[in-house]
Design an enzyme around this catalytic site. Sequence first.
Site, PDB file in Angstrom:
ATOM      1  N   ASP A 144       0.839  -1.192   0.000  1.00 19.25           N
ATOM      2  CA  ASP A 144       0.000   0.000   0.000  1.00 19.25           C
ATOM      3  C   ASP A 144       0.882   1.253   0.000  1.00 19.25           C
ATOM      4  O   ASP A 144       0.695   2.166   0.800  1.00 19.25           O
ATOM      5  CB  ASP A 144      -0.913  -0.009   1.240  1.00 19.25           C
ATOM      6  CG  ASP A 144      -2.194   0.786   0.991  1.00 19.25           C
ATOM      7  OD1 ASP A 144      -2.599   0.913  -0.170  1.00 19.25           O
ATOM      8  OD2 ASP A 144      -2.767   1.290   1.973  1.00 19.25           O
ATOM      9  N   CYS A 202     -21.368  -9.360 -17.111  1.00 15.53           N
ATOM     10  CA  CYS A 202     -21.860  -8.749 -15.867  1.00 15.53           C
ATOM     11  C   CYS A 202     -21.440  -7.273 -15.794  1.00 15.53           C
ATOM     12  O   CYS A 202     -20.374  -6.900 -16.249  1.00 15.53           O
ATOM     13  CB  CYS A 202     -21.289  -9.513 -14.677  1.00 15.53           C
ATOM     14  SG  CYS A 202     -21.695  -8.773 -13.080  1.00 15.53           S
ATOM     15  N   CYS A 205     -21.478  -4.041 -10.682  1.00 16.76           N
ATOM     16  CA  CYS A 205     -20.763  -3.025  -9.893  1.00 16.76           C
ATOM     17  C   CYS A 205     -20.982  -1.641 -10.480  1.00 16.76           C
ATOM     18  O   CYS A 205     -21.199  -0.664  -9.756  1.00 16.76           O
ATOM     19  CB  CYS A 205     -19.274  -3.350  -9.816  1.00 16.76           C
ATOM     20  SG  CYS A 205     -18.537  -3.664 -11.417  1.00 16.76           S
TER      21      CYS A 205
HETATM   22  C1  B12 Z   1      -5.460   5.342  -5.130  1.00 18.12           C
HETATM   23  C2  B12 Z   1      -6.142   4.160  -4.480  1.00 18.12           C
HETATM   24  C3  B12 Z   1      -7.505   4.236  -4.270  1.00 18.12           C
HETATM   25  C4  B12 Z   1      -8.361   5.376  -4.835  1.00 18.12           C
HETATM   26  C5  B12 Z   1      -8.592   5.121  -6.341  1.00 18.12           C
HETATM   27  C6  B12 Z   1      -8.960   3.679  -6.666  1.00 18.12           C
HETATM   28  C7  B12 Z   1      -8.903   3.335  -8.122  1.00 18.12           C
HETATM   29  N1  B12 Z   1      -9.709   2.373  -8.516  1.00 18.12           N
HETATM   30  O1  B12 Z   1      -8.158   3.908  -8.868  1.00 18.12           O
HETATM   31  C8  B12 Z   1      -9.623   5.301  -3.946  1.00 18.12           C
HETATM   32  C9  B12 Z   1      -9.456   6.215  -2.748  1.00 18.12           C
HETATM   33  C10 B12 Z   1     -10.939   5.632  -4.647  1.00 18.12           C
HETATM   34  C11 B12 Z   1      -9.560   3.851  -3.463  1.00 18.12           C
HETATM   35  C12 B12 Z   1     -10.648   3.152  -3.028  1.00 18.12           C
HETATM   36  C13 B12 Z   1     -10.595   1.836  -2.602  1.00 18.12           C
HETATM   37  N2  B12 Z   1      -9.487   1.095  -2.392  1.00 18.12           N
HETATM   38 CO1  B12 Z   1      -7.700   1.685  -2.871  1.00 18.12          CO
HETATM   39  N3  B12 Z   1      -5.943   2.047  -3.419  1.00 18.12           N
HETATM   40  C14 B12 Z   1      -5.416   3.023  -4.090  1.00 18.12           C
HETATM   41  C15 B12 Z   1      -3.928   2.771  -4.310  1.00 18.12           C
HETATM   42  C16 B12 Z   1      -3.128   3.640  -3.323  1.00 18.12           C
HETATM   43  C17 B12 Z   1      -3.467   3.010  -5.733  1.00 18.12           C
HETATM   44  C18 B12 Z   1      -4.391   2.402  -6.823  1.00 18.12           C
HETATM   45  C19 B12 Z   1      -4.018   2.863  -8.202  1.00 18.12           C
HETATM   46  O2  B12 Z   1      -2.903   2.758  -8.642  1.00 18.12           O
HETATM   47  N4  B12 Z   1      -4.950   3.476  -8.879  1.00 18.12           N
HETATM   48  C20 B12 Z   1      -4.673   3.972 -10.199  1.00 18.12           C
HETATM   49  C21 B12 Z   1      -5.646   3.337 -11.184  1.00 18.12           C
HETATM   50  C22 B12 Z   1      -5.398   3.768 -12.613  1.00 18.12           C
HETATM   51  O3  B12 Z   1      -5.392   2.008 -11.046  1.00 18.12           O
HETATM   52  P1  B12 Z   1      -6.445   0.824 -11.175  1.00 18.12           P
HETATM   53  O4  B12 Z   1      -7.784   1.320 -11.543  1.00 18.12           O
HETATM   54  O5  B12 Z   1      -6.272  -0.004  -9.968  1.00 18.12           O
HETATM   55  O6  B12 Z   1      -5.829   0.162 -12.442  1.00 18.12           O
HETATM   56  C23 B12 Z   1      -4.653  -0.586 -12.388  1.00 18.12           C
HETATM   57  C24 B12 Z   1      -4.874  -1.830 -13.126  1.00 18.12           C
HETATM   58  O7  B12 Z   1      -6.070  -1.717 -13.853  1.00 18.12           O
HETATM   59  C25 B12 Z   1      -3.645  -1.920 -13.979  1.00 18.12           C
HETATM   60  N5  B12 Z   1      -3.946  -2.277 -15.357  1.00 18.12           N
HETATM   61  C26 B12 Z   1      -4.762  -1.690 -16.217  1.00 18.12           C
HETATM   62  N6  B12 Z   1      -4.725  -2.317 -17.362  1.00 18.12           N
HETATM   63  C27 B12 Z   1      -3.872  -3.353 -17.226  1.00 18.12           C
HETATM   64  C28 B12 Z   1      -3.501  -4.333 -18.103  1.00 18.12           C
HETATM   65  C29 B12 Z   1      -2.589  -5.281 -17.687  1.00 18.12           C
HETATM   66  C30 B12 Z   1      -2.219  -6.311 -18.634  1.00 18.12           C
HETATM   67  C31 B12 Z   1      -2.051  -5.244 -16.374  1.00 18.12           C
HETATM   68  C32 B12 Z   1      -1.073  -6.233 -15.930  1.00 18.12           C
HETATM   69  C33 B12 Z   1      -2.442  -4.250 -15.500  1.00 18.12           C
HETATM   70  C34 B12 Z   1      -3.366  -3.333 -15.959  1.00 18.12           C
HETATM   71  O8  B12 Z   1      -3.007  -0.698 -14.001  1.00 18.12           O
HETATM   72  C35 B12 Z   1      -3.607   0.175 -13.123  1.00 18.12           C
HETATM   73  C36 B12 Z   1      -2.553   0.749 -12.205  1.00 18.12           C
HETATM   74  O9  B12 Z   1      -2.113  -0.183 -11.289  1.00 18.12           O
HETATM   75  C37 B12 Z   1      -3.807   1.233  -3.976  1.00 18.12           C
HETATM   76  C38 B12 Z   1      -2.500   0.825  -3.265  1.00 18.12           C
HETATM   77  C39 B12 Z   1      -1.364   0.713  -4.229  1.00 18.12           C
HETATM   78  N7  B12 Z   1      -0.222   1.222  -3.849  1.00 18.12           N
HETATM   79  O10 B12 Z   1      -1.502   0.156  -5.298  1.00 18.12           O
HETATM   80  C40 B12 Z   1      -5.039   0.966  -3.091  1.00 18.12           C
HETATM   81  C41 B12 Z   1      -5.824  -0.329  -3.331  1.00 18.12           C
HETATM   82  C42 B12 Z   1      -6.051  -0.462  -4.810  1.00 18.12           C
HETATM   83  N8  B12 Z   1      -7.101  -0.062  -2.665  1.00 18.12           N
HETATM   84  C43 B12 Z   1      -7.631  -1.086  -2.092  1.00 18.12           C
HETATM   85  C44 B12 Z   1      -8.898  -1.089  -1.459  1.00 18.12           C
HETATM   86  C45 B12 Z   1      -9.199  -2.239  -0.521  1.00 18.12           C
HETATM   87  C46 B12 Z   1      -9.811  -0.051  -1.712  1.00 18.12           C
HETATM   88  C47 B12 Z   1     -11.294  -0.005  -1.311  1.00 18.12           C
HETATM   89  C48 B12 Z   1     -12.023  -1.331  -1.416  1.00 18.12           C
HETATM   90  C49 B12 Z   1     -11.409   0.555   0.128  1.00 18.12           C
HETATM   91  C50 B12 Z   1     -12.836   0.815   0.593  1.00 18.12           C
HETATM   92  N9  B12 Z   1     -13.572  -0.188   1.046  1.00 18.12           N
HETATM   93  O11 B12 Z   1     -13.276   1.939   0.566  1.00 18.12           O
HETATM   94  C51 B12 Z   1     -11.851   1.055  -2.307  1.00 18.12           C
HETATM   95  C52 B12 Z   1     -12.348   0.385  -3.597  1.00 18.12           C
HETATM   96  C53 B12 Z   1     -12.793   1.336  -4.649  1.00 18.12           C
HETATM   97  C54 B12 Z   1     -12.470   0.790  -6.021  1.00 18.12           C
HETATM   98  N10 B12 Z   1     -13.457   0.230  -6.688  1.00 18.12           N
HETATM   99  O12 B12 Z   1     -11.316   0.894  -6.419  1.00 18.12           O
HETATM  100  C55 B12 Z   1      -6.756  -2.329  -2.243  1.00 18.12           C
HETATM  101  C56 B12 Z   1      -7.356  -3.231  -3.337  1.00 18.12           C
HETATM  102  C57 B12 Z   1      -7.297  -4.724  -3.025  1.00 18.12           C
HETATM  103  C58 B12 Z   1      -7.877  -5.525  -4.166  1.00 18.12           C
HETATM  104  N11 B12 Z   1      -8.225  -6.765  -3.888  1.00 18.12           N
HETATM  105  O13 B12 Z   1      -8.015  -5.070  -5.289  1.00 18.12           O
HETATM  106  C59 B12 Z   1      -5.359  -1.674  -2.645  1.00 18.12           C
HETATM  107  C60 B12 Z   1      -4.507  -2.500  -3.578  1.00 18.12           C
HETATM  108  C61 B12 Z   1      -4.634  -1.421  -1.320  1.00 18.12           C
HETATM  109  C62 B12 Z   1      -3.915  -2.677  -0.815  1.00 18.12           C
HETATM  110  N12 B12 Z   1      -2.607  -2.655  -0.758  1.00 18.12           N
HETATM  111  O14 B12 Z   1      -4.537  -3.657  -0.503  1.00 18.12           O
HETATM  112  N13 B12 Z   1      -8.290   3.356  -3.584  1.00 18.12           N
HETATM  113  S1  SF4 Z   2     -16.354  -6.910 -10.879  1.00 18.00           S
HETATM  114 FE1  SF4 Z   2     -18.313  -6.031 -11.507  1.00 18.00          FE
HETATM  115  S2  SF4 Z   2     -18.613  -6.804 -13.580  1.00 18.00           S
HETATM  116 FE2  SF4 Z   2     -17.040  -8.101 -12.645  1.00 18.00          FE
HETATM  117  S3  SF4 Z   2     -18.187  -9.825 -11.802  1.00 18.00           S
HETATM  118 FE3  SF4 Z   2     -17.973  -8.305 -10.159  1.00 18.00          FE
HETATM  119  S4  SF4 Z   2     -19.848  -7.071 -10.258  1.00 18.00           S
HETATM  120 FE4  SF4 Z   2     -19.686  -8.212 -12.189  1.00 18.00          FE
END
Ligand code: B12
Ligand code: SF4
Length: 392
Positions: A144, A202, A205
């Site tokens: 994290d 699906c 979400c």
């Molecule tokens: C910023 C952040 C947030 C932000 C933005 C979240 C977001 N979706 O962007 C906010 C504050 C909203 C947030 C909320 C939550 N978060 Co948060 N957050 C982070 C943090 C610090 C960075 C995430 C990040 O890089 N976001 C940038 C966007 C662009 O990234 P992304 O959407 O995840 O997309 C990634 C992938 O899609 C990937 N990707 C895209 N295309 C492709 C293609 C390939 C081939 C590959 C390999 C990868 C890839 O690249 C992106 C960058 O990593 C991480 C910790 C960390 N250091 O990673 C925790 C983290 C993601 N959060 C976590 C959690 C638990 C939550 C919450 C559930 C908490 C809650 N109950 O409120 C919510 C969930 C909301 C949601 N649906 O995301 C966990 C997720 C665990 C898991 N099983 O996924 C993490 C990993 C923390 C941890 N170490 O456990 N979070």
């Molecule tokens: S992440 Fe969203 S789209 Fe994917 S199975 Fe869960 S609810 Fe359905």
Amino acid sequence: MSEDLVAWGPSLEELQKIGRNAGLDDLAVTGVEPIVEARQAIEDRKARGLHAGMTFTYGNADRATDPSQLFEGAQSVLVGIRRYQPPSAMNHQMRQAADKQKARAAGSVAAYVSSDEYGLLREGLEAIAAHLEAFGAQAEVVMDDNRLADRAVASRSGLGWLGRNTMLIHPELGSWTVIGSVVTDALIQEDSLRVEDECGACSRCSVECPTGAIDNFGVLDANQCLAWLLQAKGVFPRHHRVALGNRIYGCDECQMVCPKNGEPQPVAITAPQRESEVDLVDLLDSSDEKLMATYGHWYIPRRRPEYLRRNALVVLGNVGNPSDPDVDRVIKVSLDSSSPLVRSHAIWAACRLGKTDLVENKSNDSLLRDDPDGWVASELAAWNISPAPDIR
Ligand code: B12
Ligand code: SF4
Ligand code: SF4
């Protein structure tokens, strides 16, 4: 791993056994090559303003998606995952209705902070790091942390797929998990295959998100995400206050509705429990010192307790019992706060509960004093309220 490199260090199986004994539910390995798609995803979100000004991994996308930058000579990333207890099966509307029945209104806390899961995740990862060090390897726990995008390495290691809700979904453990890594210069043999995306047709979400923050392609707009808005500076956006419902920290909705999470299973090692509900009157009655001592483990903007009060007042407006005299009392105290942020959200709570008289009885001077950003003035205007004339 390229063919001219020779694996050295403990085997993945050995490390998985150590991790399981120390509280991890699964462990996989990936190399340190840059994750180009992840970097592009972060840059794209930034370019479109969907990161809402957040730093975290957005601050330096190049570093966050290139594990080789963690230290010179790094060769492998061991990614650990730990499952935590999901919230009760009751959905959000049911919980809100149940809260309305209670004499004292409560705010709900997201499941990942309702127990100290990161503490146990770290212990598991440290056990892995210690074992690697015993082999003479360098090992650093990164969890994290702004320096590494956890879901990106987890998905490449084969621990799961990236769901439309943006969560990493493990095929057996689901998404109620926290993720962290051990980066090491040992070269651990990779055995993982990429897990197929099982979201298919699906889109629950995306449809059920209370604010419509997730589009159909799994891109999240943090400007609309309640989990972020509770942590963001400034006023809580007026158009999302009702949607916040009773959430006071975090939001679990896009995981609760996910069919891939299935039936909750008991967790192996239970983390120390913390609050899963917060008594709103107690919170608003507490001193700043007590608030920080109780909720200091939360991410609080600028570490200022007025943000806890801001969030509590929005939730109180949604689920507070208007006939509870304690609700009147804490709103009145909040209307007298020296913080314009607190006063403006107290106006909202009072008016939402039909108690405009609490605001109208206050003088202009007391409500509008020290309001440099115009938060109080615009809240009064939004409700079309003129407070009592100044008493000079
Ligand atoms: C910023 C952040 C947030 C932000 C933005 C979240 C977001 N979706 O962007 C906010 C504050 C909203 C947030 C909320 C939550 N978060 Co948060 N957050 C982070 C943090 C610090 C960075 C995430 C990040 O890089 N976001 C940038 C966007 C662009 O990234 P992304 O959407 O995840 O997309 C990634 C992938 O899609 C990937 N990707 C895209 N295309 C492709 C293609 C390939 C081939 C590959 C390999 C990868 C890839 O690249 C992106 C960058 O990593 C991480 C910790 C960390 N250091 O990673 C925790 C983290 C993601 N959060 C976590 C959690 C638990 C939550 C919450 C559930 C908490 C809650 N109950 O409120 C919510 C969930 C909301 C949601 N649906 O995301 C966990 C997720 C665990 C898991 N099983 O996924 C993490 C990993 C923390 C941890 N170490 O456990 N979070
Ligand atoms: S992440 Fe969203 S789209 Fe994917 S199975 Fe869960 S609810 Fe359905
Ligand atoms: S955490 Fe809540 S507000 Fe954010 S995307 Fe998921 S359901 Fe929507």
